[in-house]
Design a protein around this motif. Structure first.
Motif, PDB file in Angstrom:
ATOM      1  N   CYS A   1       0.831  -1.212   0.000  1.00  6.94           N
ATOM      2  CA  CYS A   1       0.000   0.000   0.000  1.00  6.94           C
ATOM      3  C   CYS A   1       0.864   1.259   0.000  1.00  6.94           C
ATOM      4  O   CYS A   1       1.528   1.579   0.985  1.00  6.94           O
ATOM      5  N   GLU A   2       0.843   1.984  -1.116  1.00  9.51           N
ATOM      6  CA  GLU A   2       1.635   3.212  -1.239  1.00  9.51           C
ATOM      7  C   GLU A   2       1.131   4.313  -0.316  1.00  9.51           C
ATOM      8  O   GLU A   2       1.886   5.195   0.086  1.00  9.51           O
ATOM      9  N   GLN A   3      -0.154   4.293   0.035  1.00 12.43           N
ATOM     10  CA  GLN A   3      -0.725   5.301   0.916  1.00 12.43           C
ATOM     11  C   GLN A   3      -0.454   4.996   2.387  1.00 12.43           C
ATOM     12  O   GLN A   3      -0.683   5.846   3.249  1.00 12.43           O
ATOM     13  N   GLU A   4       0.018   3.783   2.677  1.00 11.85           N
ATOM     14  CA  GLU A   4       0.340   3.337   4.034  1.00 11.85           C
ATOM     15  C   GLU A   4      -0.855   3.467   4.978  1.00 11.85           C
ATOM     16  O   GLU A   4      -0.731   3.910   6.119  1.00 11.85           O
ATOM     17  N   ILE A   5      -2.027   3.045   4.502  1.00  8.13           N
ATOM     18  CA  ILE A   5      -3.234   3.142   5.312  1.00  8.13           C
ATOM     19  C   ILE A   5      -3.705   1.785   5.833  1.00  8.13           C
ATOM     20  O   ILE A   5      -4.700   1.702   6.542  1.00  8.13           O
ATOM     21  N   ILE A   6      -3.004   0.707   5.508  1.00 14.62           N
ATOM     22  CA  ILE A   6      -3.410  -0.632   5.938  1.00 14.62           C
ATOM     23  C   ILE A   6      -2.668  -1.010   7.212  1.00 14.62           C
ATOM     24  O   ILE A   6      -1.451  -0.941   7.276  1.00 14.62           O
TER      25      ILE A   6
ATOM     26  N   VAL B   1      -6.818   2.801   8.016  1.00 19.55           N
ATOM     27  CA  VAL B   1      -6.741   3.972   8.889  1.00 19.55           C
ATOM     28  C   VAL B   1      -6.526   5.192   8.003  1.00 19.55           C
ATOM     29  O   VAL B   1      -5.569   5.249   7.238  1.00 19.55           O
ATOM     30  N   PHE B   2      -7.430   6.153   8.111  1.00 18.20           N
ATOM     31  CA  PHE B   2      -7.379   7.340   7.267  1.00 18.20           C
ATOM     32  C   PHE B   2      -6.875   8.544   8.060  1.00 18.20           C
ATOM     33  O   PHE B   2      -7.498   9.592   8.079  1.00 18.20           O
ATOM     34  N   ASP B   3      -5.736   8.425   8.717  1.00 14.91           N
ATOM     35  CA  ASP B   3      -5.242   9.527   9.523  1.00 14.91           C
ATOM     36  C   ASP B   3      -4.580  10.624   8.702  1.00 14.91           C
ATOM     37  O   ASP B   3      -4.576  11.777   9.112  1.00 14.91           O
ATOM     38  N   ALA B   4      -4.047  10.307   7.549  1.00  7.91           N
ATOM     39  CA  ALA B   4      -3.405  11.337   6.728  1.00  7.91           C
ATOM     40  C   ALA B   4      -3.734  11.200   5.241  1.00  7.91           C
ATOM     41  O   ALA B   4      -3.703  12.177   4.515  1.00  7.91           O
ATOM     42  N   LYS B   5      -4.044  10.009   4.818  1.00  8.35           N
ATOM     43  CA  LYS B   5      -4.294   9.755   3.400  1.00  8.35           C
ATOM     44  C   LYS B   5      -5.549   8.921   3.239  1.00  8.35           C
ATOM     45  O   LYS B   5      -6.166   8.506   4.216  1.00  8.35           O
TER      46      LYS B   5
END
Length: 163
Positions: free
Chosen positions: A51-56, A67-71
């Motif tokens: 995950c390039e967005q690092e939300i997993i 987790v949608f803390d920044a992206k």
């Protein structure tokens, strides 16, 4: 819904975008029991690293959640492509959950001009009545989460589907 003392204290340690009651699961799966069954047997959890967005993130039971803390989620299909279990459905274009806007916290609902949530919404799912009073169009919203991390007053939350 009444919360236990444990839930209340746990909420103090949550990061922005996380939920006490239900977690938001990865896209491409509309059957949470199937998701729970397959993701617990996967030991590698390649979805986290791809995950390039690092939300997993991975929960206590070893099941991935968002987790949608920044992206937010771009629906890039990378987690789908690396999943060894092959139970996810590429045709799903929404994340199972519900985005909610707390009008008591929202700056725009209190006559302060703020478009922080609308600007990153590629689905144009946030509509304003004039310059104030934003509302989320549930028909257009994909629950991607981009509006959550950018809200300066944490007025937007997402609740996952009950498991």
């Amino acid at each position: 819904m009444a919360k236990s003392r444990r839930d209340i204290f746990a909420s103090f340690s949550l990061k922005k975008g996380e939920s006490v009651d239900t977690k938001v699961r990865l896209p491409y799966c509309d059957d949470l029991s199937l998701f729970q069954k397959h993701c617990t047997v996967c030991e590698l959890k390649p979805c986290v690293n791809v995950c390039e967005q690092e939300i997993i993130r991975i929960d206590e039971q070893g099941v991935p959640y968002l987790v949608f803390d920044a992206k937010g989620c771009t629906f890039c299909d990378d987690c789908l492509e690396v999943c060894p279990e092959e139970f996810l459905n590429r045709d799903l274009t929404t994340i199972q959950g519900k985005i909610e806007l707390n009008i008591l916290k929202c700056l725009s609902w209190h006559q302060t001009m703020c478009f922080s949530c609308k600007d990153p919404c590629v689905d144009d799912a946030i509509n304003f009545l004039g310059l104030f009073r934003p509302e989320i169009d549930e028909e257009r919203c994909t629950n991607c989460g981009y509006c959550i991390g950018v809200c300066p007053v944490d007025a937007i939350t997402i609740e996952g589907v009950k498991e």
